[in-house]
Design a protein around this motif. Structure first.
Motif, PDB file in Angstrom:
ATOM      1  N   PHE A  97      55.578  59.789  44.831  1.00 55.72           N
ATOM      2  CA  PHE A  97      54.309  60.166  44.222  1.00 55.72           C
ATOM      3  C   PHE A  97      53.357  60.454  45.360  1.00 55.72           C
ATOM      4  O   PHE A  97      52.965  59.554  46.106  1.00 55.72           O
ATOM      5  CB  PHE A  97      53.775  59.050  43.324  1.00 55.72           C
ATOM      6  N   HIS A  98      53.020  61.736  45.533  1.00 55.20           N
ATOM      7  CA  HIS A  98      52.186  62.149  46.656  1.00 55.20           C
ATOM      8  C   HIS A  98      51.322  63.325  46.217  1.00 55.20           C
ATOM      9  O   HIS A  98      51.774  64.215  45.498  1.00 55.20           O
ATOM     10  CB  HIS A  98      53.074  62.562  47.838  1.00 55.20           C
ATOM     11  N   ALA A  99      50.084  63.319  46.637  1.00 54.42           N
ATOM     12  CA  ALA A  99      49.134  64.401  46.341  1.00 54.42           C
ATOM     13  C   ALA A  99      48.962  64.598  44.838  1.00 54.42           C
ATOM     14  O   ALA A  99      48.900  65.722  44.347  1.00 54.42           O
ATOM     15  CB  ALA A  99      49.566  65.698  47.020  1.00 54.42           C
ATOM     16  N   GLY A 100      48.923  63.495  44.086  1.00 52.00           N
ATOM     17  CA  GLY A 100      48.665  63.564  42.663  1.00 52.00           C
ATOM     18  C   GLY A 100      49.820  64.097  41.830  1.00 52.00           C
ATOM     19  O   GLY A 100      49.635  64.472  40.685  1.00 52.00           O
ATOM     20  N   ARG A 101      51.006  64.094  42.387  1.00 49.45           N
ATOM     21  CA  ARG A 101      52.163  64.662  41.690  1.00 49.45           C
ATOM     22  C   ARG A 101      53.409  63.855  42.025  1.00 49.45           C
ATOM     23  O   ARG A 101      53.579  63.387  43.145  1.00 49.45           O
ATOM     24  CB  ARG A 101      52.324  66.103  42.142  1.00 49.45           C
ATOM     25  N   GLU A 102      54.290  63.697  41.052  1.00 47.97           N
ATOM     26  CA  GLU A 102      55.553  63.008  41.306  1.00 47.97           C
ATOM     27  C   GLU A 102      56.633  64.041  41.585  1.00 47.97           C
ATOM     28  O   GLU A 102      56.798  65.005  40.846  1.00 47.97           O
ATOM     29  CB  GLU A 102      55.971  62.159  40.113  1.00 47.97           C
ATOM     30  N   ARG A 103      57.337  63.831  42.690  1.00 51.66           N
ATOM     31  CA  ARG A 103      58.461  64.698  43.053  1.00 51.66           C
ATOM     32  C   ARG A 103      59.739  63.886  42.920  1.00 51.66           C
ATOM     33  O   ARG A 103      59.813  62.752  43.388  1.00 51.66           O
ATOM     34  CB  ARG A 103      58.333  65.184  44.500  1.00 51.66           C
ATOM     35  N   ILE A 104      60.746  64.452  42.288  1.00 46.41           N
ATOM     36  CA  ILE A 104      62.048  63.815  42.135  1.00 46.41           C
ATOM     37  C   ILE A 104      63.066  64.741  42.787  1.00 46.41           C
ATOM     38  O   ILE A 104      63.269  65.870  42.336  1.00 46.41           O
ATOM     39  CB  ILE A 104      62.403  63.604  40.650  1.00 46.41           C
ATOM     40  N   VAL A 105      63.685  64.264  43.872  1.00 48.94           N
ATOM     41  CA  VAL A 105      64.644  65.082  44.603  1.00 48.94           C
ATOM     42  C   VAL A 105      65.922  64.286  44.841  1.00 48.94           C
ATOM     43  O   VAL A 105      65.890  63.061  44.908  1.00 48.94           O
ATOM     44  CB  VAL A 105      64.064  65.574  45.952  1.00 48.94           C
ATOM     45  N   VAL A 106      67.026  64.997  44.964  1.00 55.12           N
ATOM     46  CA  VAL A 106      68.317  64.395  45.279  1.00 55.12           C
ATOM     47  C   VAL A 106      68.718  64.892  46.662  1.00 55.12           C
ATOM     48  O   VAL A 106      68.733  66.100  46.919  1.00 55.12           O
ATOM     49  CB  VAL A 106      69.384  64.779  44.232  1.00 55.12           C
TER      50      VAL A 106
END
Length: 134
Positions: free
Chosen positions: A63-72
């Motif tokens: 969770f960075h810069a107001g957004r959640e990123r989900i990566v593999v």
């Protein structure tokens, strides 16, 4: 000979903060470390410290810069690379960002209008949910 053995054993892993910075999910490595320490980074569902090892196939949620990123993780990187190479190092499963229309509009003053008056400042504070009126 010992140096060869240590590099071979750690070849498939990399520190979480280094990898997040290398694939350009954060601008700086210190931001990646701070996100890990604050609990904003999860690997396979668990909170991680900056030195946690990542392997190919791990799911990273940040969770960075107001957004959640989900990566593999699909490729291990230890050095920061350009954007085209960085995109190949992970599979992005993030939800799309919210449309611009749904975000709150920013208060915009006319150019050349000068400094806001006390009344303008109080209206802006009320709009942004600032200090309550005493």
């Amino acid at each position: 000979m010992a140096a060869e053995g240590s590099s071979a054993s750690g070849e498939g892993t990399v520190r979480a903060d280094v990898w997040i910075w290398s694939v350009r999910l954060t601008k700086t490595r210190s931001q990646a470390s701070a996100a890990c320490r604050a609990g904003h980074v999860r690997v396979n569902g668990d909170r991680v410290k900056p030195a946690q090892s990542l392997r190919v196939g791990d799911q990273v949620r940040i969770f960075h810069a107001g957004r959640e990123r989900i990566v593999v993780v699909s490729k291990i990187l230890r050095k920061r690379v350009g954007p085209p190479v960085a995109v190949q190092a992970y599979a992005d499963n993030s939800p799309p960002p919210p449309p611009k229309e749904l975000t709150a509009p920013a208060a915009v003053r006319d150019r050349g209008a000068g400094r806001p008056t006390k009344r303008d400042r109080r209206e802006l504070e009320r709009l942004h949910g600032g200090r309550p009126k005493a």
